[in-house]
Design a protein around this motif. Structure first.
Motif, PDB file in Angstrom:
ATOM      1  N   UNK A 235       0.847  -1.192   0.000  1.00 15.08           N
ATOM      2  CA  UNK A 235       0.000   0.000   0.000  1.00 15.08           C
ATOM      3  C   UNK A 235       0.880   1.238   0.000  1.00 15.08           C
ATOM      4  N   UNK A 236       0.703   2.072  -1.010  1.00 14.01           N
ATOM      5  CA  UNK A 236       1.469   3.307  -1.152  1.00 14.01           C
ATOM      6  C   UNK A 236       0.508   4.475  -1.295  1.00 14.01           C
ATOM      7  N   UNK A 237       0.987   5.638  -0.929  1.00 12.72           N
ATOM      8  CA  UNK A 237       0.236   6.856  -1.196  1.00 12.72           C
ATOM      9  C   UNK A 237       1.216   8.008  -1.339  1.00 12.72           C
TER      10      UNK A 237
ATOM     11  N   UNK B 289       4.410   5.329   6.759  1.00 13.47           N
ATOM     12  CA  UNK B 289       5.648   6.034   7.101  1.00 13.47           C
ATOM     13  C   UNK B 289       6.245   6.612   5.830  1.00 13.47           C
ATOM     14  N   UNK B 290       7.123   7.596   5.969  1.00  6.72           N
ATOM     15  CA  UNK B 290       7.730   8.259   4.826  1.00  6.72           C
ATOM     16  C   UNK B 290       8.544   7.275   3.996  1.00  6.72           C
ATOM     17  N   UNK B 291       8.348   7.303   2.685  1.00  7.50           N
ATOM     18  CA  UNK B 291       9.088   6.450   1.756  1.00  7.50           C
ATOM     19  C   UNK B 291      10.212   7.280   1.144  1.00  7.50           C
ATOM     20  N   UNK B 292      11.422   7.130   1.690  1.00  4.78           N
ATOM     21  CA  UNK B 292      12.549   7.962   1.266  1.00  4.78           C
ATOM     22  C   UNK B 292      13.010   7.642  -0.151  1.00  4.78           C
ATOM     23  N   UNK B 293      12.673   6.438  -0.650  1.00  9.97           N
ATOM     24  CA  UNK B 293      13.097   6.081  -1.998  1.00  9.97           C
ATOM     25  C   UNK B 293      12.317   6.838  -3.068  1.00  9.97           C
ATOM     26  N   UNK B 294      11.151   7.389  -2.702  1.00  7.25           N
ATOM     27  CA  UNK B 294      10.329   8.098  -3.692  1.00  7.25           C
ATOM     28  C   UNK B 294      10.132   9.576  -3.379  1.00  7.25           C
TER      29      UNK B 294
ATOM     30  N   UNK C  63       6.767  19.092  -5.524  1.00 10.81           N
ATOM     31  CA  UNK C  63       7.094  18.200  -4.414  1.00 10.81           C
ATOM     32  C   UNK C  63       6.410  16.855  -4.605  1.00 10.81           C
ATOM     33  N   UNK C  64       7.084  15.798  -4.151  1.00  8.24           N
ATOM     34  CA  UNK C  64       6.478  14.470  -4.105  1.00  8.24           C
ATOM     35  C   UNK C  64       6.686  13.931  -2.697  1.00  8.24           C
ATOM     36  N   UNK C  65       5.604  13.931  -1.920  1.00 10.30           N
ATOM     37  CA  UNK C  65       5.640  13.398  -0.565  1.00 10.30           C
ATOM     38  C   UNK C  65       5.028  12.004  -0.596  1.00 10.30           C
ATOM     39  N   UNK C  66       5.854  10.977  -0.380  1.00  3.88           N
ATOM     40  CA  UNK C  66       5.427   9.586  -0.545  1.00  3.88           C
ATOM     41  C   UNK C  66       5.470   8.850   0.784  1.00  3.88           C
ATOM     42  N   UNK C  67       4.478   7.944   0.975  1.00  2.00           N
ATOM     43  CA  UNK C  67       4.428   7.104   2.179  1.00  2.00           C
ATOM     44  C   UNK C  67       4.156   5.652   1.769  1.00  2.00           C
ATOM     45  N   UNK C  68       4.587   4.731   2.643  1.00  2.00           N
ATOM     46  CA  UNK C  68       4.339   3.311   2.457  1.00  2.00           C
ATOM     47  C   UNK C  68       3.848   2.733   3.778  1.00  2.00           C
ATOM     48  N   UNK C  69       2.917   1.773   3.700  1.00  2.00           N
ATOM     49  CA  UNK C  69       2.387   1.192   4.932  1.00  2.00           C
ATOM     50  C   UNK C  69       3.328   0.089   5.406  1.00  2.00           C
TER      51      UNK C  69
END
Length: 818
Positions: free
Chosen positions: A429-431, A484-489, A471-477
């Motif tokens: 799950x990503x957002x 939590x913050x997805x630093x790769x994206x 900006x691209x603020x990405x999170x992964x479950x």
């Protein structure tokens, strides 16, 4: 399918049944014929014939005499009339009064003798007016002012008669078969959709038009960006007092329903002229896409069979208002404010089947992307124009500010299963949230100075400053169920660009030949800052863009033209954004911050015969060609779309355009464009690319007006297979149809149309180049039935002064992606 066919049939019957009833009413049957001759008894070719009422000299109808001076007028009501004949180089000719009545339904007018009007004043010849079709240095001009063609016609109907211009049944305008035409009104970009532009043009009285300019190869006066042609409609200066407006309401249905509404108002009182437009639309559409591809990874092949069913819904509101104020008869100031706001939603379920052999699948991936986007865009322009004297010296200023604000929220869900349906790995799950701001500031000045009656100088400068913040603020479950913050994206990209430009044009007119040379200089300074990684891409470059136009009159109706220009296409701000936008984990799109501009040297040789048939030969050489390409990551097995610079592209083209008339109620336009695109690039995916293919495109439009007040329109087109870059694009063909009815003293129009009647329009692509091995099949919602009602009210003779602002090119690049 049966339901759609019944729907089309019922609507057609509803629209045509009043016409059949109306057709039974008796129509005027009077016929008039005659001829025009010189004082020496020779025919006067192509004279303009006006039928005038004898009692008040008002124009009833018009026609053009043929090459032998003969003319005919049909469907003339009973009454007493006079024939007036006019043509360049001759005094007007008048017939004696005559009558059409029950006993005289067919009248032959005695030959009208026309004397030459050229009078010698020392060494200067003075003639009466300009010809209807006139070829100038960098453009073809149709002089509508004071022409009988303007009587009783609106701007759209007149535009359809311009050389090389085609208007299809959905009011899309093409120039010599090429889409993406820029339409200006009094040198000002309209910023209207095809439907909105059509509403505006259909509500503009033809008597307000001075001329229509067709520019296939723009000069140095225009921004060096882009290669599309320009159609510029020049309106007379508004001197009518009063108010006018136009209301448009429409609905459509394909896979989903659609609707649109638009209101336009104009008002002039004294020196003030105010205008405004508000439009809104709701459009939901469907797209089905299939991708079959093969990925080689460490000697192991993986076969992908992907199906995506996409639905998109778009709700948009737009506005445009402004005012002009005449400080004096030669000095006008004005402002324009326009913008839009809306929302866009996209739902994209995807099934991706993976296997080790064709048709044998070991696993499959179900993905769902839910994207929600909002946009708020605003632009303002202040302009000032001063006519310095009666000799043609003029000075104009423009200040512009534009702001584009877009916010996108997306949720992605990925489920992976084995062939037996067992879940292979836990759900992913990503957002992400992607806010984007674009600020554009421009200023420009233009000066015109006639050095003599045959020599004219033009000077100008433009300054633009653009900043985009993405900006691209990405999170992964995670395993605990929290995002939590997805630093790769996660990423932050800021792009700033400044362009300082200046131009000079010098034009000289000889007896039968005109020459114009121009030079535009543009200094570009840009910085792309990928803040997250600290990567900075600075660029500073100075470019010169020369242009040359030569036009020679072979005869009064035959002209030969030669033109050359150098152009630039800078990457859109969205293409420079290096963010990754997912369709699923195996398919995504990524920008390229290292894209370079592409440069084109374009040549065109054209010949116009009899002021109607046009043949154009074109050649262009483009370096650093910006090309969309699909690459494959052998590690992740993902395919991604991006843009790269190929080395060169050579384009050869032959364009033929001709209007045709089968009967007085059956007319049309034929356009055939044959071209060859040759792409070359060194070391592209480990090999040298050298691809090209001869292709052609044919378009035929037809207008049938055999029932008074009704018009049937047909547009058929075919595009042969072609090759561009690493892609083989398969053939495409379609037919559009529509019927319209004008009533209420030509103030109201109802129109029913069906695009892609036979549902044949497809976008199919193959690519087998090095590591790329894929087939794409895409079906858009192309067959759509539409019903539109247009009503014009008030004084239709008033229209707002229009101007070209300084931010046109920058706003077009902003619309290419954020």
């Amino acid at each position: 399918m049966k339901l759609i066919n019944k729907y089309i049939t019922y609507i057609s019957i509803l629209l045509l049944s009043p016409a059949l009833a109306f057709a039974q009413a008796p129509a005027p049957t009077g016929k008039i014929s005659g001829t025009t001759v010189t004082t020496a008894g020779k025919p006067v070719e192509f004279a303009t014939i006006s039928l005038l009422r004898a009692k008040d000299s008002s124009v009833v109808k018009g026609a053009l005499a043929d090459i032998n001076g003969n003319y005919k007028l049909d469907r003339v009501a009973n009454g007493t009339y006079i024939i007036k004949a006019t043509v360049v180089g001759f005094d007007k000719g008048l017939s004696k009064p005559f009558s059409i009545n029950a006993s005289a339904q067919a009248v032959t007018i005695p030959a009208i003798t026309m004397a030459s009007s050229a009078k010698a004043l020392k060494t200067v010849n003075v003639q009466s007016s300009r010809p209807l079709i006139e070829r100038k240095l960098d453009r073809t001009v149709m002089n509508v002012e004071n022409s009988v063609l303007a009587a009783g016609n609106n701007a759209m109907e007149i535009l359809e008669r311009a050389p090389g211009v085609t208007v299809d049944k959905d009011d899309n305008i093409t120039l010599q078969g090429k889409s993406g035409v820029t339409v200006m009104i009094n040198d000002k970009l309209t910023y209207l959709s095809a439907a909105q532009l059509a509403t505006y043009l259909r509500s503009t009285d033809g008597s307000n038009i001075a001329s229509i300019e067709v520019i296939t190869n723009p000069s140095a006066k225009y921004d060096a960006a882009g290669n599309s042609g320009i159609i510029n409609i020049k309106l007379k200066k508004n001197r009518e007092v009063g108010s006018s407006g136009s209301l448009t309401v429409g609905a459509g249905y394909g896979n989903y329903g659609k609707d649109n509404q638009s209101l336009t108002l104009n008002h002039k009182q004294g020196r003030l002229n105010a205008f405004g437009t508000f439009s809104r639309n709701d459009n939901k559409n469907a797209r089905l896409m299939s991708i079959v591809r093969v990925v080689d990874s460490v000697g192991k092949r993986t076969y992908f069979d992907q199906t995506t069913a996409m639905t998109q819904s778009n709700h948009n509101n737009s506005y445009r208002f402004g005012a002009d104020y005449d400080l004096t008869s030669r000095h006008t100031i004005g402002f324009i404010v326009n913008g839009n706001w809306g929302r866009y939603n996209q739902n994209t379920p995807t099934v991706n089947r993976l296997g080790s052999a064709p048709g044998v699948f070991n696993s499959y991936v179900n993905s769902l992307a839910d994207i929600r986007q909002t946009n708020k865009n605003f632009a303002a322009n202040i302009n000032d124009r001063i006519q310095l004297d009666t000799l043609g010296r003029a000075l104009s200023f423009d200040l512009d500010y534009s702001k584009f604000v877009n916010t996108s929220d997306a949720d992605y869900q990925t489920l992976t299963f084995l062939a037996n349906g067992q879940q292979q790995i836990p759900p992913i799950l990503l957002r992400n949230q992607t806010p984007s701001d674009i600020d554009i500031r421009t200023a420009k000045v233009d000066y015109t100075h006639p050095l003599s009656k045959s020599l004219k100088l033009e000077l100008g400068a433009k300054f633009s400053n653009v900043k985009t913040d993405n900006e691209l603020n990405a999170q992964i479950r995670n395993n605990t169920g929290n995002f939590v913050n997805d630093t790769t994206r996660t990423n932050h990209f800021v792009y700033q660009e400044r362009i300082d430009a200046g131009y000079v044009n010098l034009g000289k007119t000889y007896t039968n030949t005109s020459v114009q040379v121009g030079l535009r200089a543009e200094y570009t300074s840009s910085v792309g800052d990928l803040i997250t990684t600290g990567q900075v891409v600075p660029r500073h470059y100075l470019n010169f863009f020369p242009s040359v136009f030569i036009n020679h009159k072979v005869s009064p109706k035959d002209q030969l033209g030669l033109s050359y220009s150098r152009r630039i296409d800078r990457p859109t701000y969205g293409n420079l954004n290096p963010f990754i936008f997912y369709l699923d984990q195996y398919t995504y799109q990524q920008g390229n911050a290292f894209l370079r501009p592409q440069y084109t040297n374009a040549f065109e040789l054209n010949y116009t015969w009899n002021s109607t048939i046009n043949v154009a030969l074109g050649y262009s050489h483009t370096s650093d060609v910006i090309t969309q390409i699909i690459l494959t990551d052998p590690i992740t097995k993902a395919s991604f779309q991006t843009d790269l610079n190929l080395n060169v592209q050579d384009s050869y083209s032959v364009n033929f355009n001709s209007p045709f008339t089968i009967t007085k109620w059956w007319t049309g336009n034929a356009n055939i464009n044959s071209f060859y695109l040759n792409n070359k690039s060194k070391d592209l995916l480990g090999a040298n690319l050298n691809s090209g293919q001869l292709a052609y495109q044919a378009k035929i439009s037809q207008n049938l007006t055999f029932i008074k007040g009704y018009r049937i329109e047909l547009m058929s087109q075919y595009r042969s297979p072609l090759k561009t870059g690493i892609y083989d694009i398969l053939s495409q063909y379609s037919t559009d149809a529509g019927v319209s009815h004008t009533f209420a003293n030509k103030k109201a129009t109802i129109k029913f149309s069906v695009s892609d009647v036979f549902n044949t329009r497809r976008n199919n692509i193959n690519s087998m180049y090095q590591s790329v091995n894929l087939q794409i099949r895409q079906v858009n919602e192309s067959r759509v039935s539409r019903l539109t009602f247009i009503y014009n009210f008030g004084n239709s003779k008033i229209k707002a002064r229009q101007r070209q602002t300084g931010a046109d090119d920058e706003k077009n690049r902003a619309s290419g992606g954020n």
